[in-house]
Structure formats: structure tokens, C-alpha cells
Design an enzyme around this catalytic site. Sequence first.
Site, PDB file in Angstrom:
ATOM      1  N   LYS A   1      -6.816 -20.597   3.716  1.00  0.00           N
ATOM      2  CA  LYS A   1      -8.061 -20.724   4.498  1.00  0.00           C
ATOM      3  C   LYS A   1      -9.048 -19.616   4.117  1.00  0.00           C
ATOM      4  O   LYS A   1      -8.803 -18.440   4.369  1.00  0.00           O
ATOM      5  CB  LYS A   1      -7.786 -20.618   6.003  1.00  0.00           C
TER       6      LYS A   1
ATOM      7  N   GLU B   1     -15.956   1.070  11.641  1.00  0.00           N
ATOM      8  CA  GLU B   1     -16.287   0.387  10.386  1.00  0.00           C
ATOM      9  C   GLU B   1     -17.570  -0.421  10.592  1.00  0.00           C
ATOM     10  O   GLU B   1     -17.641  -1.237  11.509  1.00  0.00           O
ATOM     11  CB  GLU B   1     -15.159  -0.551   9.962  1.00  0.00           C
TER      12      GLU B   1
HETATM   13  P1  NAD Z   1     -12.538 -11.350  10.138  1.00  0.00           P
HETATM   14  O1  NAD Z   1     -11.367 -10.584  10.568  1.00  0.00           O
HETATM   15  O2  NAD Z   1     -13.566 -11.724  11.131  1.00  0.00           O
HETATM   16  O3  NAD Z   1     -12.095 -12.743   9.460  1.00  0.00           O
HETATM   17  C1  NAD Z   1     -11.226 -12.797   8.352  1.00  0.00           C
HETATM   18  C2  NAD Z   1     -10.613 -14.182   8.263  1.00  0.00           C
HETATM   19  O4  NAD Z   1      -9.750 -14.390   9.378  1.00  0.00           O
HETATM   20  C3  NAD Z   1     -11.616 -15.332   8.285  1.00  0.00           C
HETATM   21  O5  NAD Z   1     -11.192 -16.334   7.402  1.00  0.00           O
HETATM   22  C4  NAD Z   1     -11.518 -15.820   9.741  1.00  0.00           C
HETATM   23  O6  NAD Z   1     -11.894 -17.164   9.895  1.00  0.00           O
HETATM   24  C5  NAD Z   1     -10.037 -15.627  10.004  1.00  0.00           C
HETATM   25  N1  NAD Z   1      -9.635 -15.508  11.416  1.00  0.00           N
HETATM   26  C6  NAD Z   1     -10.336 -14.960  12.430  1.00  0.00           C
HETATM   27  N2  NAD Z   1      -9.603 -15.014  13.579  1.00  0.00           N
HETATM   28  C7  NAD Z   1      -8.426 -15.597  13.257  1.00  0.00           C
HETATM   29  C8  NAD Z   1      -7.254 -15.933  14.011  1.00  0.00           C
HETATM   30  N3  NAD Z   1      -7.153 -15.652  15.301  1.00  0.00           N
HETATM   31  N4  NAD Z   1      -6.234 -16.534  13.382  1.00  0.00           N
HETATM   32  C9  NAD Z   1      -6.311 -16.795  12.066  1.00  0.00           C
HETATM   33  N5  NAD Z   1      -7.389 -16.522  11.300  1.00  0.00           N
HETATM   34  C10 NAD Z   1      -8.438 -15.915  11.891  1.00  0.00           C
HETATM   35  O7  NAD Z   1     -13.165 -10.511   8.942  1.00  0.00           O
HETATM   36  P2  NAD Z   1     -14.523 -10.746   8.173  1.00  0.00           P
HETATM   37  O8  NAD Z   1     -15.666 -10.382   9.066  1.00  0.00           O
HETATM   38  O9  NAD Z   1     -14.514 -12.099   7.540  1.00  0.00           O
HETATM   39  O10 NAD Z   1     -14.379  -9.653   6.985  1.00  0.00           O
HETATM   40  C11 NAD Z   1     -14.676  -8.320   7.142  1.00  0.00           C
HETATM   41  C12 NAD Z   1     -13.432  -7.491   7.389  1.00  0.00           C
HETATM   42  O11 NAD Z   1     -12.464  -7.691   6.363  1.00  0.00           O
HETATM   43  C13 NAD Z   1     -13.725  -6.002   7.396  1.00  0.00           C
HETATM   44  O12 NAD Z   1     -13.101  -5.384   8.483  1.00  0.00           O
HETATM   45  C14 NAD Z   1     -13.101  -5.522   6.084  1.00  0.00           C
HETATM   46  O13 NAD Z   1     -12.735  -4.172   6.078  1.00  0.00           O
HETATM   47  C15 NAD Z   1     -11.935  -6.428   5.953  1.00  0.00           C
HETATM   48  N6  NAD Z   1     -11.481  -6.463   4.557  1.00  0.00           N
HETATM   49  C16 NAD Z   1     -10.316  -5.794   4.198  1.00  0.00           C
HETATM   50  C17 NAD Z   1      -9.906  -5.771   2.859  1.00  0.00           C
HETATM   51  C18 NAD Z   1      -8.658  -5.030   2.420  1.00  0.00           C
HETATM   52  O14 NAD Z   1      -8.216  -5.228   1.290  1.00  0.00           O
HETATM   53  N7  NAD Z   1      -8.064  -4.181   3.243  1.00  0.00           N
HETATM   54  C19 NAD Z   1     -10.665  -6.447   1.903  1.00  0.00           C
HETATM   55  C20 NAD Z   1     -11.824  -7.092   2.299  1.00  0.00           C
HETATM   56  C21 NAD Z   1     -12.227  -7.105   3.626  1.00  0.00           C
END
Ligand code: NAD
Length: 483
Positions: A171, A377
Site C-alpha cells: 500500500k 519533526e
Molecule cells: P504517515 O504515518 O501519515 O503515513 C504513512 C503510511 O501509513 C501511508 O501510506 C498511510 O496511508 C499509512 N497509514 C496511516 N495510518 C495507518 C494505519 N492505522 N494502518 C495502516 N496504515 C496506515 O506518514 P506520511 O505523512 O505519509 O510520511 C511522513 C512520515 O514518514 C514522517 O514522519 C517521516 O519521518 C516518515 N518517514 C520515515 C522514513 C524512515 O526511513 N525512517 C522514511 C521516510 C519517511
Amino acid sequence: MEKQLFIDGEMVKGAGNLRKLINPATEQEIVTVYEASVEQVELAIQSARLAFKETNWKNDKEGRAVFLMKLAGKLENNLETMAQLETENTGKPIRESRLDMEDSVSCLRYYADLLMEQFPEKMEQWDGSESVVKNVPYGVTGLIVPWNFPLLLGIWKIAPALAAGNTVVFKPSEMTPLSMIKLAELISECCLPKGVFNLVLGDGKTVGQTITLSEDVHKISFTGGTDTGRVINEQCAKTFKHVSLELGGKSPLIVFDDVNIEQAAEWAIFGAFFNQGEVCVASSRILVHENIFAAFTEKMAEKTKKIKLGDPFSEETDMGPLISNDHLKKVESYVSKGLEEGATLVTGGERYGEQGYYLTPVIFTDVQPDMGIVQEEIFGPFCVIQTFRSEDEAVEIANGTKYGLAAGILSKDAERAERVADQIDSGIIWINSYHTPFVNAPWGGFKQSGTGRELGPHGLAAYSQPKHLNATAVVGDLGWYRF
Ligand code: NAD
């Protein structure tokens, strides 16, 4: 193109929510996405379950390596199309999208090669028996990624998950599915057994949770925010799923006073503002020795003002728009917060252009360790510059948040840099550099930046579990027992 899901070996039209995707640089609609219904997600999970159970995928090591190589070739042949899709959907400069695609190709090839080097471990035991440890796949893996590197972060999971012999339900972020839809089309041309790879589109609450709560999914690998990671971890605990979490960060870049200030300012800008600062490892806290603080800040501000914002399809553009209007407002709210907290805004924080979600890159100074802009962040073109007087103080400030993803150290003194690195609680530390992920070395966080690692052999190990077989030679009809 209405058939955007890939389920049970076929591109199909989603029967769930309709979502209009917006180009963040123009604010114009790109396309309507037909997301998956809950029933379609369940179908995808069942297809992946049957593919794991009934096809030879998990045993066919050569077949898996051939598939990964084939997909790498197809991706390479479509590199420009894929990069353009990524830029249209995310707003990231086209030069950076091309790098993402090149890194994705390398990652697929790396895991195809690594897979062929994997063999069971054998041990002679004290009682004359032999132990064999095989690394076996989990079964169905649920892979969930965010919007900042939609294809690359996807490949970081898909390549090792499939290499290890699992099947996949993938996803992407609901905001950035376009490059992954194209990848699914390329996969559909690769003669993969049906059900081995499935793509479902939609948000976290419906589509994501259906995957994380399913009893038929045995491993979740998630990249995203720390708060979402916490929810997912709780959901997975209900069925004791194995979980890898790549979460947020607030990474420090420590600048000692023996550096070339011009170069150090370049690294700081790259660390903080690459990909609009929408990078988990962004060096959003710059820690500068007090002896060079004034000169460094002046140089960094001067260079930051020259960062070229604009059309992400232009080769000249350094920085594109933020991903969405909501995200732009969130980052802007931190500019107000910084001012309310009493910090000094050195530059940035203004909207740019007539259209698109652009924000000029932000630098704050005069910050205190407990301020929101230092601890939280922000995930945009936003950094704070702090000062330190000694190595110990630099380490204390660097470790002073709940995160522990990455760090950078700039110094001519190699011994000092390593000494400091050894005391910093983070999973990745660059000395005299920043940002580069190396496909053969681990990537992941300490503390609330996550659990588990991607890339390298650790990344492959994350998708299998050890199975110990202990065999004793048969002596006579009864075998040979020591009990
Ligand atoms: P997010 O946590 O809002 O969403 C990430 C993904 O999770 C999306 O596909 C979303 O639809 C899904 N999701 C949300 N709630 C869910 C649930 N309850 N169950 C299953 N899936 C769910 O993050 P974002 O805003 O898309 O991305 C930004 C964040 O990602 C930042 O905090 C960033 O630091 C982090 N990030 C981390 C890395 C790493 O390697 N550590 C890399 C890139 C981004």
C-alpha cells in the site's frame, strides 16, 4: 487508466473511495484514483496467501532472482517516464526523481545478487547430530510506505520481501500512488505467479488497517510517522505479527570549528533542505561550535536565499513545492510557533509564486532545547541552528530528542568525529557527508525513530525467520537417543 490496483495477477479497477490527485506545483488535478474497497484488500491478502501456499515461489530461489533482475531492467528502460510521474505527483525536482529511480534499479539488482549468496548454515553438535539453520520467509507481508519517496521506499521493501520468498500486499500513500501503479504494470509483464505481488490503493484507516489487522498477514514493514507507527505496532500486537518500523526523526548535524565554513554551509543546506526537507533523516537541527556560529549562520543564510524554487520539471530547480496544502499550512504553523516561542527567524517562511504549495526555506536561531521547533519533526524546509562549546555538550544536545534516526558530523579531526559518533544514539551517522543511502548498509532508527533495519543483509533478514533443523543419524531401526 482506471485499472490501478493489481490483485491476483491482474490490473483491476478499485471499487472503493474516489480520490482526485493534485499536482502540488500547479494545484491542478492530475487524475482520479479508484481506491480499493475493504473486500478487494481482503481478496489481495487471500491471493497472496494462496500464492505463498500453493506456488513454488518460496522454494524457487533462482526464479526470484531472475524476476528481480527482469524488473530492474524494465524499470531502467522506463526510468524517465517513472521519474516524470514521481515529479508530477510529489513536486520533487526531476533531477532528484531520476536519482530515486536509479537507486531503485540498484536495489532490485542488489537483492537479486544477495539472494544467490544465501545458504543454510550448518553446525556439527556435541552429540554427533547436525544442525541446519534455514532462513525461511514469513508468508504474506504487508508493506506500507509514505509519500516522500514513493517508489524508492517501496522498492526498499518489495525487493527484499520478494527475494526472501514472501508474497506481498503493498500500500503506497494515498497521496502518491502513481509511480507504484506504473511499477505494477511493469510487474504484470514479468510472468510472476499470480498473487505473489498485489497493489492496493487507499488511506490508512480503511485499506491500511485491513492489512495490519489481518490474521493472514504475518509481517508488516511500515515507513511513516512515529505516531502512525505506534498505532500500527499496537494493531500488529493483536496477532503477534513481526513488525519493522521506519519512523520519524529530528536529526542533528554537528559542525566543529575546524571546518571550511563555505563547505560546511553547503552540507548543512543539503542535509536540511534536500527534497524540500521532506526527508526522514533531514538534518533539521544544525549544531555549530560557538567559535564559528556567526560566520556559519551568515554563510548558510546567504546560500539558503539563493536556493532556486520553481517548476520541478525544470533542470535548474533546486526545490519544489511541499506535498499538499495541508502540509504547507502545518510547516507554516511552525514558523509562527518558533516566533511565539521567542526564537529568531533568520530567513524564509514565506510563500512563493502564484500557484503551488511553495515555502521559502526556513532557518531559526536563538532556540532553547525544549522548544517545539527543536523537538518536533516538521518534515519541511525548516531547520534550527544551535550552538555548543564542547564535545560533551554537542553530544548532549544531539541526543536530546525522542528520535534517533540519523546524524552528521563535520570536522577535519577524524578521531574526534568517530569518538563523537560513538556517543550519538542514532542508526545512521555520516562523517563529512550527509544523506546518501548505501544499498548494502543498514538504514533505520534508534529510540522512537523505529525498530528494525532496511537495506543490506539486515534488510533481507527482516523478511525471514530462522528455522532450526537438528538431525541425528539413524542407528538401527530405532534411531539414537540421548534422553
Ligand atoms: P504517515 O504515518 O501519515 O503515513 C504513512 C503510511 O501509513 C501511508 O501510506 C498511510 O496511508 C499509512 N497509514 C496511516 N495510518 C495507518 C494505519 N492505522 N494502518 C495502516 N496504515 C496506515 O506518514 P506520511 O505523512 O505519509 O510520511 C511522513 C512520515 O514518514 C514522517 O514522519 C517521516 O519521518 C516518515 N518517514 C520515515 C522514513 C524512515 O526511513 N525512517 C522514511 C521516510 C519517511
